[in-house]
Design a protein around this motif. Structure first.
Motif, PDB file in Angstrom:
ATOM      1  N   LYS A 121       3.396  10.060  -9.751  1.00 34.22           N
ATOM      2  CA  LYS A 121       2.659  10.332 -10.988  1.00 34.22           C
ATOM      3  C   LYS A 121       2.014  11.555 -10.775  1.00 34.22           C
ATOM      4  CE  LYS A 121       1.279   5.588 -11.997  1.00 34.22           C
ATOM      5  NZ  LYS A 121      -0.036   4.590 -12.116  1.00 34.22           N
ATOM      6  N   ARG A 122       1.343  11.998  -9.678  1.00 35.47           N
ATOM      7  CA  ARG A 122       0.736  13.392  -9.545  1.00 35.47           C
ATOM      8  C   ARG A 122       1.814  14.389  -9.719  1.00 35.47           C
ATOM      9  NH1 ARG A 122      -2.186  10.942  -5.218  1.00 35.47           N
ATOM     10  NH2 ARG A 122      -0.919  12.002  -3.585  1.00 35.47           N
ATOM     11  N   GLU A 123       2.777  14.146  -9.205  1.00 36.12           N
ATOM     12  CA  GLU A 123       4.195  15.183  -9.235  1.00 36.12           C
ATOM     13  C   GLU A 123       4.581  15.325 -10.502  1.00 36.12           C
ATOM     14  OE1 GLU A 123       8.276  15.932  -7.215  1.00 36.12           O
ATOM     15  OE2 GLU A 123       7.123  14.505  -6.423  1.00 36.12           O
ATOM     16  N   ILE A 124       4.746  14.226 -11.386  1.00 36.90           N
ATOM     17  CA  ILE A 124       4.915  14.404 -12.863  1.00 36.90           C
ATOM     18  C   ILE A 124       3.871  15.291 -13.488  1.00 36.90           C
ATOM     19  CG2 ILE A 124       5.605  13.122 -14.923  1.00 36.90           C
ATOM     20  CD1 ILE A 124       6.960  10.813 -12.783  1.00 36.90           C
ATOM     21  N   GLU A 179       0.875  -1.144   0.003  1.00 40.12           N
ATOM     22  CA  GLU A 179       0.051   0.071  -0.053  1.00 40.12           C
ATOM     23  C   GLU A 179       0.943   1.267   0.047  1.00 40.12           C
ATOM     24  OE1 GLU A 179      -2.586  -0.094   3.406  1.00 40.12           O
ATOM     25  OE2 GLU A 179      -3.922  -1.775   2.401  1.00 40.12           O
ATOM     26  N   TYR A 180       1.980   1.302   0.707  1.00 38.51           N
ATOM     27  CA  TYR A 180       2.584   2.349   0.851  1.00 38.51           C
ATOM     28  C   TYR A 180       3.598   2.606  -0.622  1.00 38.51           C
ATOM     29  CZ  TYR A 180       7.038   5.034   1.934  1.00 38.51           C
ATOM     30  OH  TYR A 180       8.002   5.920   1.861  1.00 38.51           O
ATOM     31  N   VAL A 188       3.137   5.908  -2.771  1.00 33.92           N
ATOM     32  CA  VAL A 188       4.239   6.637  -3.262  1.00 33.92           C
ATOM     33  C   VAL A 188       4.407   6.830  -5.042  1.00 33.92           C
ATOM     34  CG1 VAL A 188       6.879   6.676  -3.514  1.00 33.92           C
ATOM     35  CG2 VAL A 188       5.785   6.053  -1.298  1.00 33.92           C
ATOM     36  N   ALA A 189       4.128   5.701  -5.448  1.00 34.94           N
ATOM     37  CA  ALA A 189       4.013   5.657  -6.871  1.00 34.94           C
ATOM     38  C   ALA A 189       2.900   6.664  -7.326  1.00 34.94           C
ATOM     39  CB  ALA A 189       3.725   4.422  -7.474  1.00 34.94           C
TER      40      ALA A 189
END
Length: 454
Positions: A107-110, A97-98, A102-103
């Protein structure tokens, strides 16, 4: 989660500062703030239980059951001594889950980074387009104005918006100066206005004399109303507030016009038009453009409150409303919601009060090119843009929504909707439809005239 408590800071009440100019560190108090369009929509949905659902986004995001207070909570291998230890399966699940979170965060940051880059690229492209357009306007179009203004190339360039550096000059040329006003004439009427203000302030404490002429009293009252209205003009800019750099300038232009056209006087809404002109032109040029603009048939009809002419404009608007947006037209008809409820404010201020200032200026650009027709076409463009939302609302919420339009409205969305509006009905353009309404009115007046009856 109780093991990872989060401290919250107490919010200090906002201290309201004295009125003044924002650039000097002062913010005027806000009173009777109008409702935001989103709040209006939410109120309506809460009351009726009907919700406007926007189309679902193309990309689906995986549902996450909870948002952790701390990422550390997800990677702890051992629980506190008073709790049972994690099993191998549970530890693996938590780790998975962690990793997923993080992934997802990456993705949101990218995605946000790509979005920022896209916005920056669009901004740079817009600046390049403005710079190249400015060169064309300065070197090619303005020196050959009469010969080039009606060409297809210039009209297409005009539609994209005028560069700010040439906007005032193009507006002045497009509006013209049929009244033949000179800067010297402006100074004469400005001096007259200052004399009236002075005499008005000297006699304001005394009772009105019975022999005072009604027209003079009305004119003085009109001049006094200007002072009240200037503080309400673009309040978020603060440059027109008392102490701001354009306060006295706006006061002067409006006062001079009131003396120049005592038959019209000052009418609420004029201050917004004068303010937009002052932001783009020198003082005397702003007055000349202002007086000529208000002398156009549409503006004169509205500012002189010519009910007969105003009704003709509303009737012509409804012809094209029904042609372009039949569903919304019937929805408005079912609530007896007439154009005057929302159009008057839009036309009186030429959208400068209803739309963001940069977008209003772009509307003015094409209005100077196409004339009064574009004012009503813009109104239909706004209705088209928010058609899906308006179809879900009742009378009260529609009126509130159109009075206070969303602040996030963009020029791209609005102008794409305006471009989709067809100003043609039964092979008749706006001017022909309006002329036929005027003709019908004149024939009706003849048939009902006492001379014909006798």
């Amino acid at each position: 989660r109780n093991f990872f408590t989060k401290r919250t800071k107490e919010l200090k009440p906002a201290v309201q500062s004295a009125p003044g100019w924002k650039l000097f560190g002062k913010v005027p108090p806000r009173e009777n703030l109008p409702k935001d369009s989103k709040i209006i929509q939410q109120e309506y949905e809460a009351r009726t239980g009907r919700m406007y659902k926007p189309p679902p986004p193309s990309g689906r995001r995986k549902n996450i059951e909870f948002e952790p207070l701390s990422t550390t909570a997800l990677i702890l291998e051992d629980r506190p001594a008073n709790l049972p230890a994690k099993s191998v399966e549970e530890a693996l699940r938590h780790r998975q889950e962690y990793d997923e979170m993080v992934a997802e965060a990456k993705k949101r940051e990218i995605k946000e980074a790509h979005k920022r880059k896209k916005i920056m690229r669009a901004r740079f492209k817009q600046e390049e387009n403005i710079a190249s357009a400015m060169v064309i306007w300065v070197n090619e179009i303005l020196p050959n104005w009469e010969g080039m203004r009606a060409t297809r190339r210039v009209r297409e360039l005009w539609w994209q918006g005028l560069p700010p550096s040439v906007r005032g000059k193009v507006w002045s040329l497009a509006v013209g100066n049929e009244l033949n006003i000179t800067p010297e004439l402006y100074e004469i009427f400005l001096s007259r206005a200052k004399e009236r203000w002075k005499s008005f302030s000297e006699t304001s404490s005394e009772n009105d004399t019975e022999d005072a002429g009604a027209s003079v009293a009305d004119r003085e009252a009109s001049l006094e109303l200007i002072k009240l209205d200037i503080s309400r003009t673009f309040p978020s800019l603060y440059i027109f507030q008392k102490g701001g750099p354009y306060h006295d300038l706006l006061h002067s232009v409006l006062g001079a016009y009131t003396c120049y056209r005592p038959d019209v006087g000052y009418v609420q809404g004029m201050s917004f038009i004068a303010a937009v002109l002052i932001l783009n032109l020198e003082e005397a040029d702003a007055f000349i453009a202002f007086a000529n603009l208000l002398n156009k048939p549409c503006q004169l009809a509205f500012f002189r409150v010519d009910h007969s002419m105003m009704l003709k404009y509303f009737a012509a608007f409804e012809v094209f409303f029904e042609e372009n947006l039949p569903k919304l037209f019937l929805h408005f008809k079912s609530y007896s919601l007439t154009p005057d409820i929302y159009l008057i404010d839009w036309i009186f201020t030429l959208y400068s009060k209803s739309l963001p200032l940069d977008l209003a200026c772009r509307v003015w650009d094409v209005f100077c090119r196409d004339g009064e027709e574009f004012l009503f076409r813009t109104g239909l463009g706004i209705l088209r843009l928010y058609e899906d939302i308006l179809l879900q609302m009742d009378f009260i919420h529609i009126a509130q929504f159109l009075t206070k339009l969303p602040e996030d409205i963009t020029s791209e969305k609005l102008f794409s909707c305006i471009a989709a509006i067809q100003m043609q009905n039964s092979n008749k353009k706006w001017a022909q439809v309006f002329a036929s309404l005027m003709k019908d009115n004149k024939e009706g007046d003849k048939n009902h005239s006492p001379a014909l009856k006798s």
